[in-house]
Design an enzyme around this catalytic site. Structure first.
Site, PDB file in Angstrom:
ATOM      1  N   GLU A   1      55.808  -1.056  22.277  1.00 13.92           N
ATOM      2  CA  GLU A   1      55.391  -0.086  21.253  1.00 13.92           C
ATOM      3  C   GLU A   1      54.489  -0.757  20.224  1.00 13.92           C
ATOM      4  OE1 GLU A   1      58.729   1.626  19.271  1.00 13.92           O
ATOM      5  OE2 GLU A   1      59.387   2.757  21.030  1.00 13.92           O
TER       6      GLU A   1
ATOM      7  N   ARG B   1      36.026  10.059  32.048  1.00 12.50           N
ATOM      8  CA  ARG B   1      35.636  10.223  33.455  1.00 12.50           C
ATOM      9  C   ARG B   1      36.554  11.200  34.181  1.00 12.50           C
ATOM     10  NH1 ARG B   1      35.021   4.153  35.514  1.00 12.50           N
ATOM     11  NH2 ARG B   1      36.765   3.897  34.076  1.00 12.50           N
TER      12      ARG B   1
ATOM     13  N   LYS C   1      23.676   7.558  44.819  1.00  6.31           N
ATOM     14  CA  LYS C   1      24.989   6.902  45.010  1.00  6.31           C
ATOM     15  C   LYS C   1      25.996   7.914  45.552  1.00  6.31           C
ATOM     16  CE  LYS C   1      28.231   6.081  41.614  1.00  6.31           C
ATOM     17  NZ  LYS C   1      28.721   5.549  40.338  1.00  6.31           N
TER      18      LYS C   1
ATOM     19  N   ASP D   1      59.211  -4.094  23.446  1.00  4.04           N
ATOM     20  CA  ASP D   1      59.123  -3.113  24.544  1.00  4.04           C
ATOM     21  C   ASP D   1      57.711  -2.560  24.720  1.00  4.04           C
ATOM     22  OD1 ASP D   1      58.845  -1.570  22.316  1.00  4.04           O
ATOM     23  OD2 ASP D   1      60.495  -0.188  22.761  1.00  4.04           O
TER      24      ASP D   1
ATOM     25  N   HIS E   1      31.027   9.683  28.586  1.00  2.41           N
ATOM     26  CA  HIS E   1      30.672   9.810  30.000  1.00  2.41           C
ATOM     27  C   HIS E   1      29.977  11.133  30.330  1.00  2.41           C
ATOM     28  CE1 HIS E   1      30.744   9.355  34.262  1.00  2.41           C
ATOM     29  NE2 HIS E   1      31.444  10.459  34.388  1.00  2.41           N
TER      30      HIS E   1
END
Ligand code: R5P
Length: 299
Positions: free
Chosen positions: A40, A96, A192, A38, A130
């Site tokens: 796990e 992030r 950006k 499953d 990050h």
């Protein structure tokens, strides 16, 4: 031989753990993994840990949640086996998601931070997290080590012509500055813009910063390359600005959905990543930076 410390090779970071153990002169302990039908995960630590400092190395690249849960299971078990745990999470997923960009968004890093806070780990080391904001959710002592000096050494051994460090965005300006300093050159950051709804990235190809790239070898540096969207756009504008060659560098090369091919198609000469995420661009070993931090903690 460092008898006090042992290094546990998490299923996601076996080679990096080996490198860390070698530098520390510590025993490498394997962690067996079974994945149940499953999905796990079941981990089993194959060694004695009582009274030891256990350095658990496990990056949380995709499958993100699976690797994250495995890291927590290993920390919990190592504690029960009597170790004092130093969690080394070279690529820290969810960093992030460190703030609410759109109303109602979960700040997932806060919960991830809480999971590590309550895991029993004594401290945590990560590589090129990050943001500082992401790290602030960790209440146990947490240390961010930089892969940039090691990436810089790689590029210093190449024959680059008038190298220039470039960040694809303003947020990464300090990283490009650090690279430039290590190489002995200067840096710029490109403007950006990311649409928070669609994720689409744009960079103004007429940005005045681009003027100084003409005829130069550019090292485009980012913390993470996921879909490649950011560095593809940046490579395209740098090629249009007539730079000599574009070398793309990052700590964490996740390279989702053919990102590497897209970056090369955009005109990059090479992509260089580290072994925080094992891939065909893992050309730089971050173990020396991690071990420096571990040694400081153990002084
Ligand atoms: C964004 O702020 C990060 O520093 C990276 O630029 C970004 O996460 C890379 O993602 P992608 O490769 O999907 O553009």
């Amino acid at each position: 031989m460092n008898l006090k410390t042992c290094v546990l090779a998490g299923p996601a970071s076996k080679d990096l753990a080996k490198s860390v153990a070698k530098i520390l002169g510590a025993k490498l302990i394997d962690v067996e993994l079974r994945i149940f039908p499953d999905g796990e995960s079941k981990v089993r630590i194959d060694g004695e840990l009582d009274g030891k400092i256990a350095v658990i190395v496990q990056s949380t690249y995709p499958p993100v949640d699976t690797h994250l849960m495995q890291s927590l299971f290993m920390i919990g078990k190592a504690m029960k086996m009597g170790a004092s745990v130093c969690a080394v999470i070279p690529y820290l997923a969810y960093a992030r998601q460190d703030k609410e960009f759109l109303n109602g968004e979960a700040v997932s890093m806060e919960l991830v931070g809480n999971l590590f806070n309550s895991s029993g780990a004594k401290n945590l080391i990560s590589v090129d997290v990050h943001s500082q904001m992401a790290l602030s959710y960790l209440k146990i002592p947490a240390y961010n080590v930089s892969a940039v000096p090691l990436l810089a050494s790689y590029f210093k051994s190449q024959k680059l012509v008038q190298p220039l460090a470039v960040s694809p965005d303003i947020g990464g300006a300090a990283r490009a500055q650090e690279l430039a300093k290590n190489i002995g050159t200067s840096s710029i950051a490109l403007p950006k813009f990311r649409d928070r709804n669609t994720g689409e990235v744009t960079i103004d190809q007429n940005a005045p910063e681009l003027k100084i790239t003409k005829g130069r070898d550019v090292i485009l540096i980012d913390d993470i390359i996921s879909t490649g969207g950011s560095v593809v756009k940046a490579t395209e504008v740098l090629v249009k600005a007539e730079c000599r060659r574009v070398f793309v560098a990052c700590a964490h090369a996740l390279l989702i959905n053919g990102a590497l091919e897209k970056i090369m198609a955009a005109g990059a000469s090479e992509v260089v990543g580290t072994n925080t995420v094992p891939s065909k661009v893992s050309k730089v070993d971050v173990a020396p930076a991690i071990c420096d931090q571990i040694s400081k903690l153990n002084e």
